[in-house]
Motif scaffolding. Structure first.
Motif, PDB file in Angstrom:
ATOM      1  N   SER A 169       0.839  -1.417   0.382  1.00  0.00           N
ATOM      2  CA  SER A 169      -0.209  -0.020   0.022  1.00  0.00           C
ATOM      3  C   SER A 169       0.678   0.786  -0.369  1.00  0.00           C
ATOM      4  O   SER A 169       1.743   1.309  -0.098  1.00  0.00           O
ATOM      5  CB  SER A 169      -0.704  -0.340   1.193  1.00  0.00           C
ATOM      6  N   ARG A 170       0.384   2.528  -0.308  1.00  0.00           N
ATOM      7  CA  ARG A 170       1.360   3.220  -0.239  1.00  0.00           C
ATOM      8  C   ARG A 170       1.287   3.891   1.538  1.00  0.00           C
ATOM      9  O   ARG A 170       0.409   3.439   2.017  1.00  0.00           O
ATOM     10  CB  ARG A 170      -0.260   5.187  -0.849  1.00  0.00           C
ATOM     11  N   ARG A 171       2.613   4.766   1.595  1.00  0.00           N
ATOM     12  CA  ARG A 171       2.919   5.197   2.445  1.00  0.00           C
ATOM     13  C   ARG A 171       2.320   6.339   3.454  1.00  0.00           C
ATOM     14  O   ARG A 171       1.966   6.660   4.226  1.00  0.00           O
ATOM     15  CB  ARG A 171       4.404   5.206   2.656  1.00  0.00           C
ATOM     16  N   GLY A 172       2.144   7.057   2.920  1.00  0.00           N
ATOM     17  CA  GLY A 172       1.210   7.769   2.933  1.00  0.00           C
ATOM     18  C   GLY A 172       1.885   9.619   3.527  1.00  0.00           C
ATOM     19  O   GLY A 172       3.301   8.724   3.413  1.00  0.00           O
ATOM     20  N   VAL A 173       1.838  10.158   4.854  1.00  0.00           N
ATOM     21  CA  VAL A 173       3.109  10.687   5.975  1.00  0.00           C
ATOM     22  C   VAL A 173       3.700  10.084   5.522  1.00  0.00           C
ATOM     23  O   VAL A 173       4.551  10.381   6.489  1.00  0.00           O
ATOM     24  CB  VAL A 173       1.448  11.392   6.550  1.00  0.00           C
ATOM     25  N   TYR A 174       3.393   8.797   6.408  1.00  0.00           N
ATOM     26  CA  TYR A 174       4.608   7.818   6.898  1.00  0.00           C
ATOM     27  C   TYR A 174       5.800   7.917   6.377  1.00  0.00           C
ATOM     28  O   TYR A 174       5.748   7.454   4.992  1.00  0.00           O
ATOM     29  CB  TYR A 174       4.514   6.253   6.910  1.00  0.00           C
ATOM     30  N   THR A 175       6.544   8.337   6.739  1.00  0.00           N
ATOM     31  CA  THR A 175       8.146   8.464   6.261  1.00  0.00           C
ATOM     32  C   THR A 175       8.687   9.769   5.490  1.00  0.00           C
ATOM     33  O   THR A 175       9.736   9.450   4.244  1.00  0.00           O
ATOM     34  CB  THR A 175       8.891   6.785   4.920  1.00  0.00           C
TER      35      THR A 175
END
Length: 417
Positions: free
Chosen positions: A336-342
């Motif tokens: 999945s997309r990481r989004g704000v993570y990292t």
């Protein structure tokens, strides 16, 4: 604490070809902001917000972006009208108000309003009111083991030296995300924590990791590589610390990223100024021990905040080395997309200084849905089961915060952005 934006932009990876220029365009509003005294603390006025991991797609060819699960922007940047900065060391509270009418009574009323809001909202908040939250990993342990093995195969072929592999954990949540953030600050306080709330989503971060910080012509980054859990008692805790300090694998892992960060800093620093004043330091955190380095350099004149971010983004400690190929492999293997993570959360202040975290130990809330990622760096001699156990250790503080929130425990008020 900053709110009431007079400028705000949302960044969507598929719509914004040059997102880091938006940071510069907002920072260019600085002349319209109040002048600051010489002894003012960092970020009294300026640009604040977050930049999600997938914005890196504007910088390099990674692959077709994965579909969105939540309608959360890849970044939000704002210039607030109202800001409070509390300096715990100097026992001072600073307030900034951007007002069209600067009559003395208007400013006095605004200051009184802000200080009243701080006292009522942060000090005397009611006990947490949560509800059961069942968080579910998107993959089983065996799936993670297999993906670790795939990374090791890429390393054996010579594609990369290391890659940071992660997975998402998600669930439904009833209640106020601000209250959950208070639990997070109590269960897992981080030096680079932040709470950002928007119309239909919120970011809750207890990050321990600085991405980049620049001031007076110098920039530094502090990558983290190497993790051990905290012990249940002093002897066990000390043993975990010594084990991390003696680990050749973890030292090699950090050294790879230090070399990567030295290269990134070299894009905009004077030749010969990039240095590593700290290497292999062991830092204590509430639930884990981390191994940390510091890399710094002197910035060449004329480099903008957006160029600094674009030159470093995303942080090498959460991609791998070499960076671009690691990101391509991460994209292939993660679900999945990481989004704000990292990605990164931070600010550029009125004076042009900036400070941004690596958005790890970070949750995203969207209309009652809650998610976060955990991961770790994979190298040639990584043991899949040990790597999985490291992800559990990294998620421990967030899971403890969710437990406290679900059980309606009171939490001490914490400060965030």
């Amino acid at each position: 604490m900053a709110w009431d934006p007079f400028q705000q932009v949302e960044l969507w990876q598929e719509r914004e070809p040059e997102p880091f220029q938006k940071l510069d365009s907002l920072a260019a509003l600085a002349p319209e902001l109040p002048d600051l005294p010489d002894d003012a603390p960092p970020f009294l006025t300026g640009v604040v917000g977050y930049l999600g991991y997938e914005l890196a797609w504007s910088l390099e060819v990674i692959g077709e972006a994965k579909p969105r699960r939540y309608a959360v922007p890849d970044g939000v940047l704002m210039v607030p009208r109202r800001t409070i900065v509390v300096d715990d060391e100097r026992k001072e509270t600073w307030v900034a108000v951007v007002a069209d009418n600067e009559a003395e009574k208007v400013l006095q009323a605004a200051v009184e309003e802000l200080l009243c809001w701080e006292r009522e909202s942060l000090v005397e908040m009611a006990p947490v009111k949560g509800g059961p939250i069942q968080m579910v990993p998107e993959i089983a342990p065996d799936d993670y083991f297999q993906r670790v093995q795939r990374v090791k195969e890429y390393i054996g072929r010579g594609d990369i030296y290391q890659a940071n592999l992660s997975y998402r954990i998600s669930g439904s949540m009833n209640g106020d995300p601000w209250q959950l953030y208070r639990c997070l600050r109590k269960a897992n306080p981080g030096a680079y924590s932040a709470f950002l709330r928007f119309a239909d989503h919120a970011i809750l971060s207890s990050s321990p990791e600085q991405f980049i910080r620049w001031e007076k012509g110098w920039i530094e980054t502090k990558p983290i590589k190497g993790t051990r859990p905290r012990g249940r008692e002093q002897t066990e805790d000390g043993r975990f610390k010594e084990e991390l300090a003696a680990s050749e694998k973890d030292r090699a892992e950090l050294l790879m990223i230090v070399d990567l960060e030295r290269n990134d800093l070299g894009k905009f620093c004077f030749p010969g100024t990039v240095q590593v004043p700290v290497l292999f330091a062991i830092e204590p955190h509430p639930t884990v021990w981390h191994q940390v380095a510091v890399v710094k350099g002197q910035i060449r004149p004329g480099v903008t905040p957006g160029q600094l971010m674009a030159g470093m983004f995303p942080g090498g400690s959460i991609t791998g080395a070499p960076k671009i190929r690691s990101m391509q492999i991460i994209h292939e293997l993660e679900s999945s997309r990481r989004g704000v993570y990292t990605g990164s959360i931070g600010y550029v202040d009125r004076r042009g200084n900036g400070e941004w975290n690596i958005a790890i130990r970070t949750m995203t809330w969207w209309n009652g849905e809650l998610s976060f990622h955990v991961g770790g760096g994979i190298v040639a001699d990584s043991d899949p089961r040990a790597e999985y156990e490291e992800t559990i250790a990294k998620g421990k503080g967030m899971m403890e915060a969710i437990r406290r929130f679900s059980e309606r425990e009171p939490a001490a008020a914490g400060r965030g952005m």
